[in-house]
Design a protein around this motif. Structure first.
Motif, PDB file in Angstrom:
ATOM      1  N   PHE A 187       0.831  -1.217   0.000  1.00  0.00           N
ATOM      2  CA  PHE A 187       0.000   0.000   0.000  1.00  0.00           C
ATOM      3  C   PHE A 187       0.862   1.261   0.000  1.00  0.00           C
ATOM      4  O   PHE A 187       0.341   2.368   0.135  1.00  0.00           O
ATOM      5  CB  PHE A 187      -0.888  -0.005   1.260  1.00  0.00           C
ATOM      6  N   HIS A 219      -1.085  -2.435  11.316  1.00  0.00           N
ATOM      7  CA  HIS A 219      -2.019  -2.428  10.179  1.00  0.00           C
ATOM      8  C   HIS A 219      -3.057  -3.535  10.134  1.00  0.00           C
ATOM      9  O   HIS A 219      -4.014  -3.438   9.366  1.00  0.00           O
ATOM     10  CB  HIS A 219      -1.277  -2.374   8.833  1.00  0.00           C
ATOM     11  N   CYS A 257       1.888  10.522   4.616  1.00  0.00           N
ATOM     12  CA  CYS A 257       2.457   9.196   4.883  1.00  0.00           C
ATOM     13  C   CYS A 257       2.303   8.283   3.688  1.00  0.00           C
ATOM     14  O   CYS A 257       1.224   8.146   3.133  1.00  0.00           O
ATOM     15  CB  CYS A 257       1.690   8.508   6.013  1.00  0.00           C
ATOM     16  N   GLY A 258       3.366   7.626   3.321  1.00  0.00           N
ATOM     17  CA  GLY A 258       3.284   6.580   2.304  1.00  0.00           C
ATOM     18  C   GLY A 258       3.172   7.080   0.880  1.00  0.00           C
ATOM     19  O   GLY A 258       3.071   6.294  -0.050  1.00  0.00           O
ATOM     20  N   GLY A 318      11.879   4.736   3.409  1.00  0.00           N
ATOM     21  CA  GLY A 318      12.811   3.745   3.937  1.00  0.00           C
ATOM     22  C   GLY A 318      12.437   3.170   5.282  1.00  0.00           C
ATOM     23  O   GLY A 318      11.546   3.667   5.967  1.00  0.00           O
ATOM     24  N   SER A 340       4.464  -0.221  12.812  1.00  0.00           N
ATOM     25  CA  SER A 340       3.409  -0.331  11.802  1.00  0.00           C
ATOM     26  C   SER A 340       2.770  -1.708  11.918  1.00  0.00           C
ATOM     27  O   SER A 340       3.403  -2.711  11.567  1.00  0.00           O
ATOM     28  CB  SER A 340       4.009  -0.129  10.408  1.00  0.00           C
ATOM     29  N   TRP A 373      -5.684   5.834   4.831  1.00  0.00           N
ATOM     30  CA  TRP A 373      -4.724   5.580   3.737  1.00  0.00           C
ATOM     31  C   TRP A 373      -4.685   6.758   2.759  1.00  0.00           C
ATOM     32  O   TRP A 373      -5.724   7.270   2.356  1.00  0.00           O
ATOM     33  CB  TRP A 373      -5.116   4.303   2.995  1.00  0.00           C
ATOM     34  N   ASN A 374      -3.501   7.161   2.385  1.00  0.00           N
ATOM     35  CA  ASN A 374      -3.343   8.234   1.406  1.00  0.00           C
ATOM     36  C   ASN A 374      -3.133   7.630   0.030  1.00  0.00           C
ATOM     37  O   ASN A 374      -2.317   6.726  -0.126  1.00  0.00           O
ATOM     38  CB  ASN A 374      -2.140   9.116   1.780  1.00  0.00           C
ATOM     39  N   SER A 429       9.707   5.065  13.319  1.00  0.00           N
ATOM     40  CA  SER A 429       8.653   4.131  12.942  1.00  0.00           C
ATOM     41  C   SER A 429       9.282   2.955  12.215  1.00  0.00           C
ATOM     42  O   SER A 429      10.091   3.129  11.305  1.00  0.00           O
ATOM     43  CB  SER A 429       7.656   4.842  12.016  1.00  0.00           C
TER      44      SER A 429
HETATM   45  N1  SAH Z   1       9.294   2.105   7.046  1.00  0.00           N
HETATM   46  C1  SAH Z   1       8.736   2.585   8.249  1.00  0.00           C
HETATM   47  C2  SAH Z   1       8.641   4.089   8.316  1.00  0.00           C
HETATM   48  C3  SAH Z   1       8.205   4.818   7.071  1.00  0.00           C
HETATM   49  S1  SAH Z   1       6.536   4.604   6.568  1.00  0.00           S
HETATM   50  C4  SAH Z   1       7.387   1.928   8.502  1.00  0.00           C
HETATM   51  O1  SAH Z   1       6.866   1.289   7.600  1.00  0.00           O
HETATM   52  O2  SAH Z   1       6.895   2.047   9.621  1.00  0.00           O
HETATM   53  C5  SAH Z   1       5.642   5.581   7.780  1.00  0.00           C
HETATM   54  C6  SAH Z   1       4.209   5.127   7.996  1.00  0.00           C
HETATM   55  O3  SAH Z   1       3.400   5.417   6.843  1.00  0.00           O
HETATM   56  C7  SAH Z   1       4.083   3.637   8.236  1.00  0.00           C
HETATM   57  O4  SAH Z   1       3.202   3.381   9.292  1.00  0.00           O
HETATM   58  C8  SAH Z   1       3.492   3.159   6.936  1.00  0.00           C
HETATM   59  O5  SAH Z   1       2.815   1.934   7.076  1.00  0.00           O
HETATM   60  C9  SAH Z   1       2.579   4.291   6.579  1.00  0.00           C
HETATM   61  N2  SAH Z   1       2.121   4.301   5.176  1.00  0.00           N
HETATM   62  C10 SAH Z   1       2.709   3.739   4.108  1.00  0.00           C
HETATM   63  N3  SAH Z   1       1.988   3.985   2.994  1.00  0.00           N
HETATM   64  C11 SAH Z   1       0.927   4.726   3.367  1.00  0.00           C
HETATM   65  C12 SAH Z   1      -0.159   5.337   2.663  1.00  0.00           C
HETATM   66  N4  SAH Z   1      -0.265   5.248   1.343  1.00  0.00           N
HETATM   67  N5  SAH Z   1      -1.061   6.039   3.384  1.00  0.00           N
HETATM   68  C13 SAH Z   1      -0.914   6.191   4.711  1.00  0.00           C
HETATM   69  N6  SAH Z   1       0.087   5.657   5.429  1.00  0.00           N
HETATM   70  C14 SAH Z   1       1.005   4.931   4.755  1.00  0.00           C
END
Ligand code: SAH
Ligand code: SF4
Length: 363
Positions: free
Chosen positions: A123, A235, A352-353, A178, A233, A308-309, A210
């Motif tokens: 995602f 989920h 995020c993401g 990362g 994370s 989710w974004n 994170s």
């Molecule tokens: N790699 C680490 C930190 C970077 S991602 C991790 O996965 O925790 C930071 C956060 O954004 C994580 O919780 C990740 O699951 C979330 N994330 C990833 N893609 C996203 C999206 N499209 N929308 C919202 N959150 C997302």
């Protein structure tokens, strides 16, 4: 001969290392402290601006070192300039993104620890890139210094309409591109540099990492002296679904992850955050909320729900507001502390993401 690529980046040096360098130039070690203060307190990025240093020392710095290696490709802003996303090119050509978010009570920067990511969560925009390379400590630190300079310059401009903006960068979250624990040693050097009271002086409580759930990293962090905040994370509370969303779950399934988390809590006596990205029809049902509540019941933790974004080309959608609030209520009714993350910068793909180093086409 020194080339641009191998010339010493001062952001990669600790204070003791800097002392050795200065001494190798025939200068007293205390000069290193002055340089260190210039870099991390005054935010200087040009030796010529370090007017408390002798000219010869400034010349050594100019010819034999550089202060930073990131090249700003583009800065985009949203939320009336209070959210800013920078795209940086690293030596070698890979790009990373950094996001500054200014709130009335704090200014937070979200930094990248790797270009791309090997974890492949299905995602996440960064996951689609695969791992391009690890960032050095200096490259991680430099993103924070960029944000600190932005805050310094941004506040006076914006202060008419926002009288109570913070004057300084106050928080760093390692939640950009990362997986920090897949680059642990370099990332931790950056943490120590940012914390160092002789320099940038950020409190451990103002630093948050994170992780996707790399168990060795969680156990290692539990042993560190510096009590920074940990977010995990999660989920979903179901192994099958988690393995589908996050390949890392095949290596460290939920039971193993929760055991490591419990060890971390016992060792540090600190509350952890679980991040939970809400995807419509996938992990956002009331039953899934109940399962999550059961999984974390009694733990010293907090759940952070993240709508989710969107990422172009991904056949997923975010949960609607109704489902998010039902999900939250179920957790709260069972006594689980839970908040919904307020999003910033979706329109500039800074949320995020969404970080993938690709331009966002304008509407
Ligand atoms: N790699 C680490 C930190 C970077 S991602 C991790 O996965 O925790 C930071 C956060 O954004 C994580 O919780 C990740 O699951 C979330 N994330 C990833 N893609 C996203 C999206 N499209 N929308 C919202 N959150 C997302
Ligand atoms: Fe990597 Fe985190 Fe994205 Fe997963 S969510 S692919 S671990 S950056």
């Amino acid at each position: 001969m020194q080339t641009e690529e191998n010339i010493l980046n001062l952001y990669d040096s600790s204070l003791p290392e800097l002392e050795n360098i200065v001494q190798s130039w025939g200068q007293p070690a205390y000069r290193a402290r002055q340089i260190y203060r210039q870099i991390y307190v005054n935010l200087a990025d040009d030796p010529q601006a370090m007017t408390d240093l002798a000219l010869t020392l400034r010349e050594h710095l100019t010819t034999e070192t550089r202060i930073g290696t990131l090249e700003v490709v583009r800065v985009q802003s949203a939320d009336a300039g209070l959210t800013r996303k920078a795209l940086f090119r690293l030596p070698g050509g890979a790009v990373v993104e950094t996001v500054l978010m200014v709130y009335p009570d704090r200014a937070t920067v979200c930094v990248s620890t790797q270009a791309g990511c090997a974890m492949g969560c299905d995602f996440c925009a960064t996951g689609k890139l695969g791992l391009l390379r690890n960032l050095s400590p200096g490259e991680i630190v430099e993103q924070v210094l960029w944000a600190a300079r932005e805050v310094k310059h941004l506040v006076p401009e914006a202060s008419d309409s926002h009288p109570k903006l913070p004057q300084k960068l106050s928080n760093v979250v390692f939640m950009g591109m990362g997986e920090p624990f897949a680059n642990y040693d370099r990332w931790w050097q950056a943490v120590e540099r940012l914390h160092d009271p002789r320099g940038f002086n950020l409190g451990a409580r103002n630093l948050t990492v994170s992780t996707v759930g790399l168990v060795p990293g969680i156990l290692r962090l539990a042993e560190e002296k510096l009590p920074i905040n940990l977010a995990i994370s999660l989920h979903t509370a179901a192994d099958t679904l988690r393995s589908e969303m996050m390949p890392v779950n095949r290596r460290y399934p939920i039971a193993v992850l929760m055991e490591a988390t419990q060890t971390y809590i016992e060792k540090t006596n600190r509350r952890v955050s679980f991040e939970y990205v809400l995807l419509e029809g996938r992990n956002d049902s009331p039953e899934q909320a109940t399962d999550l509540a059961k999984l974390v019941e009694g733990m010293l933790c907090h759940i952070n729900l993240i709508p989710w974004n969107p990422v172009p080309g991904m056949p997923l959608s975010r949960s609607n507001r109704q489902r998010i609030s039902t999900f939250q209520r179920i957790l709260q009714d069972r006594g689980v502390a839970c908040t919904v993350r307020v999003e910033r910068g979706v329109e500039i793909a800074a949320a995020c993401g969404q970080l993938a180093g690709v331009p966002v086409s304008s509407p």
